[in-house]
Design a protein around this motif. Sequence first.
Motif: not given
Length: 327
Positions: A301-327
Amino acid sequence: MRIIHHPILCNYYVTYRCNAKCGFCDIWEKPSPYVTLDQVKSNLLELKKLGVKIIDFTGGEPLLHREIDQFFAYAKELGFITTLTTNALLYPKYAEKLKGKVDMLHFSLDTADGAQHDTWRGVACYDHVMESIQIAKSLGERPDILMTVFEENIEEIARLYQEICLPNDLVLILNPSFDYNEVETGSGLSQQSLKKLTQWGKKKNIYLNQAFIKLRRDGGNQTDNPVCKAASTTLVINPYNELVVPCYHLGIKSFPINGQLKHLYQSTEVKQLIELEGKLPACQGCTINCYMQPSFAVEVNKYFWSALPSTLKYNWVKGTWRQLFNS
């Protein structure tokens, strides 16, 4: 459109006890036991079966629990992403034991002015935060600074960012305040303040979920068309080893777990309460970040798209994106 149909987060309250007395929180006022290691191990196994990916061991002050490092060790053994937020009073004591076990380590700090921070927190903890930053870095950890933002301290963002976060290469997490129960903290941030937060969220090493801002501008959760998915995205376990539904802050009902968390969560009575998420009278206008953030992640929804850039930004910096998508 719902894209994830299972819970993704567990807010696991290991105790309600706290060694600080923050004016914007009432948890420290509650009597509380401590969870046991056997309970934690049993519940983590059940949470894994339910599809939960992230464990937030919280409180109160979670580092008051003497076995907290063992909780994190077992959670990591099972493949969970782990988070810890602390006032840092006890972090120097547990730093070595926690090394490598906390994916998202947050030190609470609301201003670069030590005396003011200690006043707001009701205890002298500023110097402990400064010490903990250096200890964590020396151990190869990557802590964040978590700033709860009010009208009273929004102008402090610049100094906190420039004097503490940038020199130490720390992410500054901006957490807009919210009211709940009888605790009034100033969730009604002015439109000018919301605009300032939006601008700050665009800077390097700053994380702000922009959907938090959009939700506040929209007047919070609306019971006739709720964005909140608190109970279906997040399991809350309290220090009494009970499942709390629909969320900690409403706590309509608590169910003894008795080693049967998955069965309990999927029971008819709990499912009926889950159906009420975001629809109860107290849900009107709600902006509680810890339940809105996972809510934004499971439905497009509109909140999903608003949240997505900052969520990806943080998880990229922290390296947790691998765990989110591989678990």
